[in-house]
Design a protein around this motif. Structure first.
Motif, PDB file in Angstrom:
ATOM      1  N   PRO A  78       0.796  -1.237   0.000  1.00 13.43           N
ATOM      2  CA  PRO A  78       0.000   0.000   0.000  1.00 13.43           C
ATOM      3  C   PRO A  78       0.823   1.280   0.000  1.00 13.43           C
ATOM      4  O   PRO A  78       0.458   2.253  -0.660  1.00 13.43           O
ATOM      5  CB  PRO A  78      -0.831  -0.130   1.289  1.00 13.43           C
ATOM      6  CG  PRO A  78      -0.882  -1.595   1.573  1.00 13.43           C
ATOM      7  CD  PRO A  78       0.434  -2.132   1.124  1.00 13.43           C
ATOM      8  N   THR A  79       1.937   1.297   0.717  1.00 12.86           N
ATOM      9  CA  THR A  79       2.747   2.508   0.847  1.00 12.86           C
ATOM     10  C   THR A  79       3.195   3.060  -0.495  1.00 12.86           C
ATOM     11  O   THR A  79       3.292   4.276  -0.678  1.00 12.86           O
ATOM     12  CB  THR A  79       3.986   2.233   1.721  1.00 12.86           C
ATOM     13  OG1 THR A  79       3.568   1.676   2.968  1.00 12.86           O
ATOM     14  CG2 THR A  79       4.781   3.498   1.973  1.00 12.86           C
ATOM     15  N   ASP A  81       1.704   1.989  -3.497  1.00 11.39           N
ATOM     16  CA  ASP A  81       0.631   1.726  -4.462  1.00 11.39           C
ATOM     17  C   ASP A  81       0.914   0.550  -5.395  1.00 11.39           C
ATOM     18  O   ASP A  81       0.672   0.637  -6.608  1.00 11.39           O
ATOM     19  CB  ASP A  81       0.346   2.988  -5.298  1.00 11.39           C
ATOM     20  CG  ASP A  81      -0.086   4.167  -4.445  1.00 11.39           C
ATOM     21  OD1 ASP A  81      -0.881   3.944  -3.505  1.00 11.39           O
ATOM     22  OD2 ASP A  81       0.371   5.287  -4.695  1.00 11.39           O
ATOM     23  N   THR A  83      -0.018  -3.214  -6.471  1.00 11.26           N
ATOM     24  CA  THR A  83      -0.855  -4.412  -6.487  1.00 11.26           C
ATOM     25  C   THR A  83      -0.421  -5.183  -7.722  1.00 11.26           C
ATOM     26  O   THR A  83      -0.744  -4.797  -8.847  1.00 11.26           O
ATOM     27  CB  THR A  83      -2.347  -4.077  -6.573  1.00 11.26           C
ATOM     28  OG1 THR A  83      -2.721  -3.274  -5.447  1.00 11.26           O
ATOM     29  CG2 THR A  83      -3.182  -5.351  -6.566  1.00 11.26           C
ATOM     30  N   ASP A 105       4.251  -4.422 -15.018  1.00  9.85           N
ATOM     31  CA  ASP A 105       3.325  -4.346 -13.886  1.00  9.85           C
ATOM     32  C   ASP A 105       3.242  -5.671 -13.133  1.00  9.85           C
ATOM     33  O   ASP A 105       2.497  -5.792 -12.172  1.00  9.85           O
ATOM     34  CB  ASP A 105       1.937  -3.909 -14.355  1.00  9.85           C
ATOM     35  CG  ASP A 105       1.321  -4.859 -15.376  1.00  9.85           C
ATOM     36  OD1 ASP A 105       2.061  -5.711 -15.928  1.00  9.85           O
ATOM     37  OD2 ASP A 105       0.109  -4.753 -15.624  1.00  9.85           O
ATOM     38  N   ARG A 141       8.817   2.532  -7.282  1.00  5.39           N
ATOM     39  CA  ARG A 141       9.002   3.269  -6.033  1.00  5.39           C
ATOM     40  C   ARG A 141       9.524   2.388  -4.895  1.00  5.39           C
ATOM     41  O   ARG A 141       9.403   2.734  -3.727  1.00  5.39           O
ATOM     42  CB  ARG A 141       7.681   3.917  -5.612  1.00  5.39           C
ATOM     43  CG  ARG A 141       7.184   5.003  -6.550  1.00  5.39           C
ATOM     44  CD  ARG A 141       5.870   5.585  -6.048  1.00  5.39           C
ATOM     45  NE  ARG A 141       6.000   6.089  -4.682  1.00  5.39           N
ATOM     46  CZ  ARG A 141       4.969   6.236  -3.838  1.00  5.39           C
ATOM     47  NH1 ARG A 141       3.748   5.904  -4.211  1.00  5.39           N
ATOM     48  NH2 ARG A 141       5.176   6.701  -2.613  1.00  5.39           N
TER      49      ARG A 141
END
Length: 217
Positions: A78-79, A81, A83, A105, A141
């Motif tokens: 989550p930190t 983003d 998935t 991805d 990231r």
């Protein structure tokens, strides 16, 4: 670990998260500040509770044979983003490199190492940082993760396992301690790897690897 194994893993580190197609978009070239390096080293050298500490060589050509292996199939961070679908990968026979999924991805789990059920060793997941054609990768990231951040890896058994980040390190690809990050011994941990550091336009690859270590939470 044999010399043959180290050679294969060295090639994997050099190619991990780097597309063979010409173009990569430069990500942040400033080195990420290392955090938690001492703890990551301790995890790799300490035996899990109730288990002896024999070192098990990382073998690029054989799957672990000690019972049911639970591969990760989904990664949630989550930190930053993330998935992402996780694919089981090995070594590309033609290039002798870690065969990260071509879709940026998605990420790849090193299927010759431990699965999520293991009570020892490093579960390795690698992903692309970016691509000129596809844009930002799942691990664009990764360098932003910090101690205490949490993530979830879901296995093909449907169980979601939660992890907590304890270390983030950056290495020259020629200096990354492969024995530590691809080990099947030491305490159970999740190791995430991507590219980072300066981008060499001539060689069309990044100089460094970013490595994040997380432990069961």
């Amino acid at each position: 670990m044999t010399l043959r194994d180290r050679g294969a893993l060295a090639a994997m580190a050099a190619g991990v998260a780097a597309l063979t197609a010409a173009a990569l978009v430069a990500c942040g070239s400033q080195p990420a500040e290392n955090v938690g390096a001492e703890q990551a080293n301790t995890l790799a050298s300490a035996p899990p509770a109730g288990v002896g500490a024999p070192s098990v060589a990382v073998t690029a050509g054989a799957l672990p044979g000690d019972g049911r292996t639970v591969p990760p199939v989904r990664l949630l961070i989550p930190t930053i983003d993330v998935t992402a679908t996780v694919n089981a990968v090995g070594i590309n026979e033609r290039t002798n490199e870690f065969e990260v999924p071509p879709s940026v991805d998605q990420v790849g789990w090193y299927r010759y190492g431990p699965g999520l059920e293991a009570n020892a060793g490093s579960v390795v997941i690698a992903g692309h940082v970016d691509s000129a054609k596809q844009g930002r990768g799942a691990f664009f990231r990764l360098r932003d993760l910090d101690e205490g951040d949490t993530l979830t890896a879901t296995g093909d058994d449907g169980e979601a396992r939660r992890y907590r980040v304890v270390a983030r390190e950056e290495y020259r690809k020629t200096k990354i301690p492969l024995d530590r990050y691809f080990a099947r011994d030491g305490k159970p941990r999740l190791t995430l790897i991507t590219c980072g550091g300066p981008f060499d336009a001539k060689a069309r690859k990044y100089r460094d690897n970013i490595v994040v270590t997380a432990v069961p939470d």
